[in-house]
Design an enzyme around this catalytic site. Structure first.
Site, PDB file in Angstrom:
ATOM      1  N   GLU A  71       0.935  -1.233  -0.007  1.00  0.00           N
ATOM      2  CA  GLU A  71       0.163   0.030  -0.024  1.00  0.00           C
ATOM      3  C   GLU A  71       0.620   1.118   0.036  1.00  0.00           C
ATOM      4  O   GLU A  71       0.399   2.241  -0.616  1.00  0.00           O
ATOM      5  CB  GLU A  71      -0.991   0.112   1.287  1.00  0.00           C
ATOM      6  CG  GLU A  71      -1.745  -1.127   1.388  1.00  0.00           C
ATOM      7  CD  GLU A  71      -2.960  -1.216   0.329  1.00  0.00           C
ATOM      8  OE1 GLU A  71      -3.022  -0.137  -0.438  1.00  0.00           O
ATOM      9  OE2 GLU A  71      -3.642  -2.158   0.148  1.00  0.00           O
ATOM     10  N   ASP A 127      -4.279  -9.568  -8.703  1.00  0.00           N
ATOM     11  CA  ASP A 127      -4.404  -8.925 -10.040  1.00  0.00           C
ATOM     12  C   ASP A 127      -3.476  -8.107 -10.366  1.00  0.00           C
ATOM     13  O   ASP A 127      -3.109  -7.811 -11.391  1.00  0.00           O
ATOM     14  CB  ASP A 127      -5.830  -7.766  -9.347  1.00  0.00           C
ATOM     15  CG  ASP A 127      -5.730  -7.243  -8.014  1.00  0.00           C
ATOM     16  OD1 ASP A 127      -4.580  -7.561  -7.459  1.00  0.00           O
ATOM     17  OD2 ASP A 127      -6.504  -6.651  -7.649  1.00  0.00           O
ATOM     18  N   GLU A 159     -19.334  -6.250  -4.859  1.00  0.00           N
ATOM     19  CA  GLU A 159     -18.008  -6.827  -4.764  1.00  0.00           C
ATOM     20  C   GLU A 159     -17.690  -8.083  -5.039  1.00  0.00           C
ATOM     21  O   GLU A 159     -16.728  -8.250  -5.742  1.00  0.00           O
ATOM     22  CB  GLU A 159     -17.634  -6.646  -3.128  1.00  0.00           C
ATOM     23  CG  GLU A 159     -16.233  -7.043  -2.771  1.00  0.00           C
ATOM     24  CD  GLU A 159     -15.074  -5.791  -3.126  1.00  0.00           C
ATOM     25  OE1 GLU A 159     -14.003  -6.066  -2.748  1.00  0.00           O
ATOM     26  OE2 GLU A 159     -15.560  -4.643  -3.800  1.00  0.00           O
ATOM     27  N   GLU A 170     -12.338  -0.472 -10.423  1.00  0.00           N
ATOM     28  CA  GLU A 170     -11.839  -1.211 -11.671  1.00  0.00           C
ATOM     29  C   GLU A 170     -12.667  -1.209 -12.810  1.00  0.00           C
ATOM     30  O   GLU A 170     -12.223  -1.422 -14.171  1.00  0.00           O
ATOM     31  CB  GLU A 170     -11.510  -2.826 -11.204  1.00  0.00           C
ATOM     32  CG  GLU A 170     -10.604  -2.777 -10.311  1.00  0.00           C
ATOM     33  CD  GLU A 170     -10.792  -2.319  -8.666  1.00  0.00           C
ATOM     34  OE1 GLU A 170      -9.746  -1.902  -7.944  1.00  0.00           O
ATOM     35  OE2 GLU A 170     -12.126  -2.062  -8.475  1.00  0.00           O
TER      36      GLU A 170
END
Length: 569
Positions: A187, A323, A442, A472
């Site tokens: 992050e 991802d 989600e 996304e």
């Protein structure tokens, strides 16, 4: 500037300036489309350098004496080759089309400004806003995650005063202390380092590069390990001592696999190869193991960096946990100008495996059954016999795949992959439109002929009915629009934007929704606003409606947090 002048004269001047300002703002609000286009271009390209106070963090991360100095001397590739054009060659738009587009552009900008005001009022210099209660939360080390994550959005939207104020606040961030003793490297890399680098690329403000270097050295300290692999969570105070860190056993594959773009670009803008050299060791491990897994071409959801094992495992996904590892393969090829062949090899190998094993045509209601134009990404599990079995579960996080296929297809001259990207984008757009709120859950299941009565036909379950302000789907819509020039993607983006703003709006900003499968007038919400709402989601909505020269895909490569890095050479 008025020192020594009579008060009456000062007041007269101030009054005149105020009237002129109000008059100018009035003209701007009524500006015709052609005038707004000129203003739009100016706002996104011109600026003066600005002056900020010098501030050093309380600890110098570059001063650490490593117990395990990295021994990889990999240099940035010197050879670059011309890359194919990515963006569609747009024709001039009609006055009516320009008016419609700019009205939508301004609507997105206004939603951003409203949320930014909420953050500034209630959570300034803190990580995240609580958009219902008007509180704040520290989640990512207390370094003002939302502020740093939003810097380039402020710049792109032409909000120069807000940008300058935010940069002044960045100058005061102390990367030598943290609200948590364990720093999440993933992050920190994508939100903070990515945000600083992109804002520097756009504005040229040297202070932002100085802070990026401080943070890059902090992340680099996470490579002070016996085998050169980075830790997943950096023990803040052990890292400062230089005593050496212990690599965790099992981590999600996206974590070590999503350091390459930011660290490579930091080496590009500083000329210091150490960041690229460190992360190259990691990507070499992934490269060497790509065809040795139980599903060759892709890596398992969890990897074991302590043992440099990216092969063992039977669960595979394109969504959360993996991802951005895949997302960065073609983007590294683009960032490095094709100068490191392994990224093209890894990209092509992955795309073939993904197309063969993960993508499926979902069952749709008969009245809407046009499944030739729709694909969805699923998961794959390896059964006891060693055979791959498709799990038709998909999640919002996997909706980035459409944009990735489109970008890779253009980079590698694979028109079939571009078409696949469009179909994947259509799949996620369909998932938005299928639910009564106009928002995609989600996590959901599709395909078999049975479904739960409260869900739209074609969806068997919504395992996680929340909408978390995720970007996304609009990310892939943005890529599909810029790559094809098809206006239908702008219309899809507008439908998504209006639904999302309506369903997530709070008194102060926007909040996550707990259940998007209900037709209730007032949706249940969660008192939290992720920094990516401002950094990614609203930025992508905005960029769909700008002129295509703004953050052109031929000039920039965007990291997984939508931070645009300027392509060099």
């Amino acid at each position: 500037m008025f020192a020594g002048r009579p008060r009456v004269i000062r007041n007269s001047i101030l009054l005149t300036l105020a009237i002129l300002t109000i008059w100018h703002l009035g003209l701007l609000s009524r500006a015709p489309t052609s005038e707004w286009c000129r203003l739009e271009h100016f706002m996104n390209h011109g600026a003066s350098p600005g002056q900020y106070p010098k501030f050093k963090s309380s600890f110098d991360w570059s001063s650490i004496t490593f117990r395990y100095p990295p021994n990889n001397n990999t240099q940035l590739p010197r050879q670059r080759k011309p890359l194919p054009r990515i963006q569609h060659q747009f024709k001039p738009e009609s006055p009516a089309a320009a008016k419609k587009r700019t009205e939508r552009l301004l609507a997105v900008r206004q939603v951003f400004q409203r949320a930014w005001r909420g953050y500034k009022t209630f959570a300034w210099k803190q990580d995240a806003l609580l958009p219902i209660s008007g509180g704040a939360r520290e989640q990512f080390s207390g370094w003002a995650a939302t502020l740093v994550d939003s810097l380039d959005t402020l710049w792109i939207m032409g909000l120069r005063d807000e940008f300058d104020e935010a940069v002044a606040a960045v100058a005061e961030i102390d990367f030598g202390s943290s609200t948590s003793s364990r720093v999440n490297i993933f992050e920190t890399n994508i939100r903070y380092l990515g945000g600083l680098l992109a804002a520097y690329d756009l504005s040229g403000r040297e202070l932002l590069l100085d802070k990026a270097v401080e943070l890059g050295d902090l992340i680099y300290a996470g490579f002070n390990t016996k085998n050169g692999m980075p830790v997943d969570f950096l023990n803040f105070y052990s890292a400062q001592s230089g005593e050496g860190l212990l690599v965790e056993g099992s981590v999600v594959s996206a974590s070590p696999g999503t350091l390459s773009l930011e660290l490579a670009h930091l080496s590009q803008v500083t000329g210091d190869p150490k960041y690229y050299s460190a992360v190259s060791q990691v990507m070499d491990v992934f490269y060497q193991g790509q065809n040795k897994t139980s599903l060759p071409g892709v890596w398992p959801m969890n990897v074991h960096m302590k043992a440099k094992d990216v092969v063992s495992g039977s669960a595979f996904t394109l969504g959360g946990c993996a991802d951005s590892l895949y997302e960065y393969l073609p983007k590294m090829h683009q960032l490095l100008g094709g100068g490191e062949p392994q990224y093209e090899t890894m990209s092509r190998t992955f795309l073939q495996a993904a197309d063969r094993h993960f993508l499926f045509r979902p069952m749709l209601p008969e009245e809407e059954d046009d499944d030739d134009d729709i694909l969805m990404p699923g998961n794959v599990n390896i059964n006891d016999g060693g055979e791959p079995v498709l799990d038709p579960e998909t999640e919002h996080l996997a909706c980035f795949v459409g944009g990735m296929f489109g970008l890779a297809g253009k980079l590698f001259g694979r028109t079939d992959d571009v078409d696949t990207g469009i179909k994947l984008t259509n799949g996620c757009v369909y998932a938005y439109r299928a639910f009564p709120t106009g928002m995609m859950p989600e996590r959901l299941d599709m395909a078999p002929p049975e479904w739960e009565p409260h869900l739209p036909k074609g969806f068997t379950s919504a395992k996680d009915p929340r909408y978390l302000l995720r970007p996304e789907a609009i990310e892939s819509v943005f890529y599909s629009y810029r790559i094809t020039g098809r206006r239908e993607f702008q219309d899809a983006a507008w439908d998504m934007f209006t639904a999302v703003d309506k369903g997530t709006r709070t008194q102060y900003a926007n909040a996550a929704v707990l259940d998007v499968t209900t037709a209730a007038e007032e949706l249940p919400q969660e008192d939290y606003m992720e920094s990516f709402w401002l950094a990614e989601t609203l930025k992508y909505f905005y960029l769909v409606f700008t002129t295509p020269d703004i953050i052109s895909l031929d000039d920039y490569v965007l990291n997984t947090e939508a931070h645009p890095f300027k392509l060099t050479g």
